[in-house]
Design an enzyme around this catalytic site. Structure first.
Site, PDB file in Angstrom:
ATOM      1  N   HIS A  47      39.604  15.111  19.953  1.00  0.00           N
ATOM      2  CA  HIS A  47      38.852  16.324  19.655  1.00  0.00           C
ATOM      3  C   HIS A  47      38.081  16.112  18.357  1.00  0.00           C
ATOM      4  CE1 HIS A  47      37.983  20.503  18.568  1.00  0.00           C
ATOM      5  NE2 HIS A  47      38.101  20.751  19.856  1.00  0.00           N
ATOM      6  N   GLU A  63      31.425  18.086  23.651  1.00  0.00           N
ATOM      7  CA  GLU A  63      31.297  19.178  22.683  1.00  0.00           C
ATOM      8  C   GLU A  63      30.548  18.704  21.438  1.00  0.00           C
ATOM      9  OE1 GLU A  63      34.972  22.102  22.618  1.00  0.00           O
ATOM     10  OE2 GLU A  63      35.589  20.095  22.045  1.00  0.00           O
TER      11      GLU A  63
END
Length: 229
Positions: free
Chosen positions: A99, A147
Site C-alpha cells: 500500500h 491508487e
C-alpha cells in the site's frame, strides 16, 4: 454484474482511523456484512492487525478479512513484523501488499505474494501507476489495486482525475495475465465513482475514508453499491 460477468468487488481499508478501530472496527464490519448479504455485492475489509482476531471471533461475520500488511519473514527474531503464519492461525483471508502508506521493495512484494500462494491466502498488491502494475502482474497476485497516492483521501476519484491510469493499468495487466482482477482506488466514495471505475475496465474498488469518515457508514455503503446491484 461487471463487464466480466463477475460480481463487483468492494474492499474497505480501515487504515488507522478511530472510526474503524477497536469496537468501531467490529461495528463497521457488521455493516459491511449486512450490505454484502442484502445487496449480493462481494465485499471484504482490511483491518488493523490488532483488531483482526476480535473481528473474526464475531459469529455474524463471514466476509473476507484481510491484513493491511504482511512481511516476507519466517518465524523467528523479527520484532514488530507481521508473520504470515499468524494470518493462517487466525483464519485471515489474505493481505494487502505494498500500500502507498506501507511501501515495499519489488523483491519483497514478490516474496510475500509467493508466500501467500503457498499458504492458500489471497494477495492484493497495491500500485501507483501503470508501469508498477505491469511489473507486479508477473507475480500473478489475486488482485492488483491501482491508487495514485496524491489522490488518496482527497475525495477526488482517480476514475475522473486520471482515468488513463485505470484503463492503462487494466490493459497492461491483462496483456500479462487476463485473469487478474483489477481494483480501482484513491478518492472512491460514491456509487457514481464505482460505476466510472468499472466503465474503465476495473472489477471493483479499494476505498477507505469516503465510507469510514461518513456520518452514516452503513448508508454510505448502501449508496456506494446501489447503482451496481
Amino acid at each position: 454484474m461487471s463487464k466480466s460477468g463477475k460480481t463487483p468487488i468492494v474492499i474497505l481499508n480501515y487504515k488507522t482511523y478511530l472510526e474503524s478501530t477497536g469496537k468501531n472496527a467490529i461495528k463497521l464490519t457488521e455493516y459491511v456484512q449486512e450490505v454484502n448479504d442484502t445487496t449480493g455485492i462481494k465485499m471484504g475489509v482490511a483491518a488493523q492487525t490488532i483488531d483482526i482476531t476480535k473481528i473474526l471471533d464475531n459469529e455474524n461475520i463471514d466476509i473476507p478479512i484481510y491484513a493491511q500488511h504482511t512481511d516476507p519473514i519466517t518465524p523467528g527474531s523479527h520484532t514488530g513484523h507481521v508473520l504470515p503464519e499468524a494470518l493462517v492461525e487466525y483464519g485471515v483471508s489474505g493481505t494487502l501488499i505494498n500500500h502507498s502508506e506501507k511501501r515495499m521493495l519489488l523483491a519483497d512484494i514478490g516474496q510475500v505474494t509467493t508466500i501467500m500462494k503457498e499458504m492458500g491466502l489471497k494477495s492484493i498488491i497495491c500500485t501507483n501507476d501503470v508501469a508498477t502494475s505491469a511489473a507486479v502482474a508477473s507475480f500473478n497476485p489475486d488482485y492488483i489495486a491501482v491508487e495514485p497516492p496524491e489522490l488518496i483521501g482527497t475525495g477526488i476519484p482517480v476514475s475522473k482525475a486520471n482515468p488513463e491510469i485505470v484503463s492503462g493499468t487494466v490493459n497492461e495487466i491483462h496483456k500479462i495475465n487476463e485473469n487478474i482482477p483489477v481494483l480501482c482506488g484513491a478518492g472512491i466514495s460514491t456509487g457514481e465513482d464505482m460505476v466510472a471505475a468499472r466503465d474503465l475496465g476495473s472489477d471493483g474498488v479499494l476505498l477507505a475514508s469516503g465510507i469510514i469518515k461518513a456520518d452514516n457508514q452503513k448508508q454510505a455503503l448502501l449508496d456506494l453499491v446501489e447503482l451496481v446491484k
